[in-house]
Design a protein around this motif. Sequence first.
Motif, mmCIF file in Angstrom:
data_model
loop_
_atom_site.group_PDB
_atom_site.id
_atom_site.type_symbol
_atom_site.label_atom_id
_atom_site.label_comp_id
_atom_site.label_asym_id
_atom_site.label_seq_id
_atom_site.Cartn_x
_atom_site.Cartn_y
_atom_site.Cartn_z
ATOM 1 N N SER A 106 35.913 38.634 48.322
ATOM 2 C CA SER A 106 36.956 39.665 48.356
ATOM 3 C C SER A 106 38.151 39.365 47.456
ATOM 4 C CB SER A 106 37.461 39.822 49.791
ATOM 5 O OG SER A 106 38.085 38.618 50.204
ATOM 6 N N GLY A 107 38.069 38.392 46.603
ATOM 7 C CA GLY A 107 39.204 38.058 45.750
ATOM 8 C C GLY A 107 40.100 36.984 46.336
ATOM 9 N N GLY A 108 39.979 36.752 47.634
ATOM 10 C CA GLY A 108 40.741 35.691 48.288
ATOM 11 C C GLY A 108 42.236 35.888 48.206
ATOM 12 N N MET A 109 42.945 34.794 47.980
ATOM 13 C CA MET A 109 44.402 34.854 47.922
ATOM 14 C C MET A 109 44.898 35.334 46.566
ATOM 15 S SD MET A 109 45.008 30.767 47.635
ATOM 16 C CE MET A 109 43.474 30.253 48.338
ATOM 17 N N PHE A 110 43.960 35.549 45.633
ATOM 18 C CA PHE A 110 44.333 35.953 44.277
ATOM 19 C C PHE A 110 44.298 37.474 44.172
ATOM 20 C CE2 PHE A 110 42.240 31.829 44.078
ATOM 21 C CZ PHE A 110 43.258 31.072 43.535
ATOM 22 N N ASN A 111 45.346 38.109 44.646
ATOM 23 C CA ASN A 111 45.440 39.561 44.617
ATOM 24 C C ASN A 111 46.234 39.972 43.382
ATOM 25 O OD1 ASN A 111 45.423 42.237 45.191
ATOM 26 N ND2 ASN A 111 46.772 42.118 46.958
ATOM 27 N N ASN A 112 45.606 39.840 42.203
ATOM 28 C CA ASN A 112 46.294 40.186 40.966
ATOM 29 C C ASN A 112 45.323 40.845 39.989
ATOM 30 O OD1 ASN A 112 44.841 38.107 39.682
ATOM 31 N ND2 ASN A 112 46.447 36.628 40.104
ATOM 32 N N TYR A 113 45.822 41.186 38.836
ATOM 33 C CA TYR A 113 45.044 41.925 37.844
ATOM 34 C C TYR A 113 43.936 41.092 37.210
ATOM 35 C CZ TYR A 113 47.766 39.292 34.474
ATOM 36 O OH TYR A 113 48.316 38.284 33.764
ATOM 37 N N ALA A 114 44.025 39.783 37.251
ATOM 38 C CA ALA A 114 43.085 38.944 36.517
ATOM 39 C C ALA A 114 41.810 38.622 37.286
ATOM 40 C CB ALA A 114 43.778 37.641 36.129
#
Length: 184
Positions: A106-114
């Motif tokens: 789910s993307g984890g803690m990296f909730n950004n555009y990259a």
Amino acid sequence: MGIEEKLPSGFLLSTVEGLAGYMRKSSLWPATFGLACCAIEMMATGTGRYDIARFGMEAFRASPRQADLMIVAGRVSQKMAPVLRQIYDQMTNPKWVLAMGVCASSGGMFNNYAIVQGVDHVVPVDIYLPGCPPRPEMLLDAILKLHAQIQQTKLGAHAVKARQVSEAEALLAAPTSEMRGLLR
């Protein structure tokens, strides 16, 4: 009063799908796609302590043409997503994908555009494995659950149609940039 009572002892009855499922689940060759800290745990699964060789999977393949299971271990960046899809397309059919770790799922803690918010936006995923990073025991449990899925896989035209439908649904998911709610 079935055919089982009329056969002499030593005969085994099964279906072609049952035998094919048993052979497939017992001969998975994973492709390594370790991208972050989850890859360390995936490598630990191959050591003597956890011994993934018990399931016939000790040979992690570097070539996608020799693999039928992709273990995506870690976060997938936007730049890595086309490479992941290319490797998935080069794998032999039937093929399965295991998303290892919360970053791949789910993307984890990296909730950004990259970072891709879930690898299921790129390839269809069969098993999601939570954790940050998940322990090798959890990976072995996910592999056993995947074995159960593979054992019950259908053969023939129905299997091809089901695979095409699931892949089309995965690719039609809304891009992360268009999602609203908790993401923004």
